[in-house]
Design an enzyme around this catalytic site. Structure first.
Site, mmCIF file in Angstrom:
data_model
loop_
_atom_site.group_PDB
_atom_site.id
_atom_site.type_symbol
_atom_site.label_atom_id
_atom_site.label_comp_id
_atom_site.label_asym_id
_atom_site.label_seq_id
_atom_site.Cartn_x
_atom_site.Cartn_y
_atom_site.Cartn_z
ATOM 1 N N CYS A 85 -6.257 72.985 22.983
ATOM 2 C CA CYS A 85 -7.331 73.190 23.954
ATOM 3 C C CYS A 85 -8.686 73.420 23.300
ATOM 4 C CB CYS A 85 -6.975 74.342 24.891
ATOM 5 S SG CYS A 85 -5.510 74.019 25.900
ATOM 6 N N HIS A 336 -10.924 72.189 33.276
ATOM 7 C CA HIS A 336 -10.453 72.260 31.893
ATOM 8 C C HIS A 336 -9.852 70.929 31.443
ATOM 9 C CE1 HIS A 336 -8.900 73.704 28.208
ATOM 10 N NE2 HIS A 336 -7.813 74.325 28.622
#
Length: 389
Positions: A85, A336
């Site tokens: 991430c 995201h």
């Protein structure tokens, strides 16, 4: 200080972008970022692509895809970078290294992800690959399940923090209303985020749907330029600090309630920049889950261990608080898209120090912090930005 600078950027809308080809997403933000920096494509020296994928799309190996929209870039060195991430920040730091080495004068960074092609369950399976497969594969709820366990461990040690998690979610959704790029521009309110319901059920442990970031598509690009050249350009946002530290991958080898890698990265970044936390005007931090933001308050030194709840409940991290956290709405509201997230966070911070953040703007910004992490605080990136020009 002669560190590289951000000199241009472009940010796509985040959301479920049905029917939009990832190649077009990449090309559109790349061309616009180059134009924003006041450059022609032939000024670019290298290309750094942040893309996690891991099964989101069949097309992997994206490093040359930008040439379809910008054939002027053909034959430049182009590399795909991945670090879970924190993939977007990894691409930025790759560009920083290219510029600091003298190999590049202007480096193009692109972060993107197209996640919505898969079902929610399949997205969870892809993201769980960011955990330690030998011990954590098959965790119920996917990566939400991993953070659900972290939240449960924190609750067991320090008491029920449901009010604080709901307040973090409500704050970030409130802030996201002002962000034109956000996936969800809706003020959910504390009561909705605090109360389990059919629309807000428990997902994993004490985490409800409102505690989890969104499955999003999106792309962001920026230009990183050498400082001596950047001084002559329209804008230049300098890296006062840029720190990357990795920790153990298995949670079993760490205290899951302490983001130790993040804590050490923050300490080094502040030391490298000759700053304290009080010198920061705002922070964009990695709220993939609300418990992550709570733990990050403690990792950055804003609160002592177990005291993070006070920062949100006392208004310290509100947009008008002592240290605004995620005035963009964070991952929780903005979305995201994995490979784009770190680049987006840096762009949001750069917009703030340039007084170019529109309705998101915090008054009198001097220094902006960014914390982007991969996995559960495994890959930790801390940047501190300040406007040079």
């Amino acid at each position: 200080m002669n560190t590289p600078c951000i000199t241009g950027w472009n940010h796509s809308q985040f959301g479920k972008l049905s029917g939009i080809d990832p190649e077009n997403m990449i090309g559109d933000v790349a061309r616009a970022a180059i134009e924003h920096a006041g450059l022609a494509p032939d000024a670019i020296s290298s290309i750094h692509i942040g893309n996690f994928n891991a099964g989101f799309l069949y097309q992997d190996f994206p490093s040359s895809l930008v040439f379809h929209a910008l054939p002027e870039l053909r034959f430049l060195p182009a590399t795909r970078v991945e670090n879970a991430c924190a993939t977007g920040s990894a691409a930025i730091y790759s560009a920083l290294q290219a510029v600091m080495s003298g190999q590049s004068t202007h480096a193009l960074v692109i972060g993107y992800e197209k996640m919505s092609e898969l079902s929610t369950g399949d997205v969870g399976d892809v993201l769980l690959k960011c955990s330690y497969a030998r011990e954590e594969a098959g965790t119920p709820g996917g990566f939400a399940g991993v953070f659900g366990k972290i939240a449960s461990a924190y609750f067991e040690r320090y008491g029920d923090q449901s009010d604080a998690l709901a307040a973090i979610s409500a704050k970030n959704h409130f802030n996201g209303v002002s962000n034109p790029y956000a996936h969800m521009r809706k003020d959910l309110g504390f009561d909705f985020c605090r109360t389990p319901s059919e629309r807000n059920p428990f997902v994993a442990g004490p985490l409800k749907r409102s505690d989890c970031s969104l499955i999003s598509d999106g792309a962001v690009a920026m230009i990183i330029s050498a400082a001596d050249v950047a001084r002559t350009m329209t804008r230049a946002v300098q890296f006062r600090a840029a720190v990357h530290m990795n920790d153990y991958l298995p949670l079993s080898r760490r205290d899951p309630t302490v983001f130790e890698g993040g804590r050490r990265a923050w300490q080094k970044a502040l030391t490298d920049g000759g700053l304290t936390l009080n010198d920061l005007s705002l922070v964009e931090t990695h709220d993939c889950f609300t418990i992550a933001e709570l733990l990050e308050y403690e990792a950055m030194g804003l609160a002592e261990p177990g005291q993070g709840a006070r920062m949100i409940l006392d208004g310290v991290t509100a947009k008008d608080g002592r240290l605004p956290i995620n005035p963009s709405g964070g991952l929780k509201s903005k979305g995201h898209p994995i490979g784009a997230t770190g680049v987006s966070m840096h762009v949001m911070a750069a917009m703030q120090v340039c007084n170019d953040a529109g309705d998101m703007q915090i008054p009198n910004v001097e220094h902006a912090g960014v914390f982007n992490m991969g996995g559960a605080a495994v890959a930790n990136y801390v940047s501190i930005l300040k406007r040079l020009v």
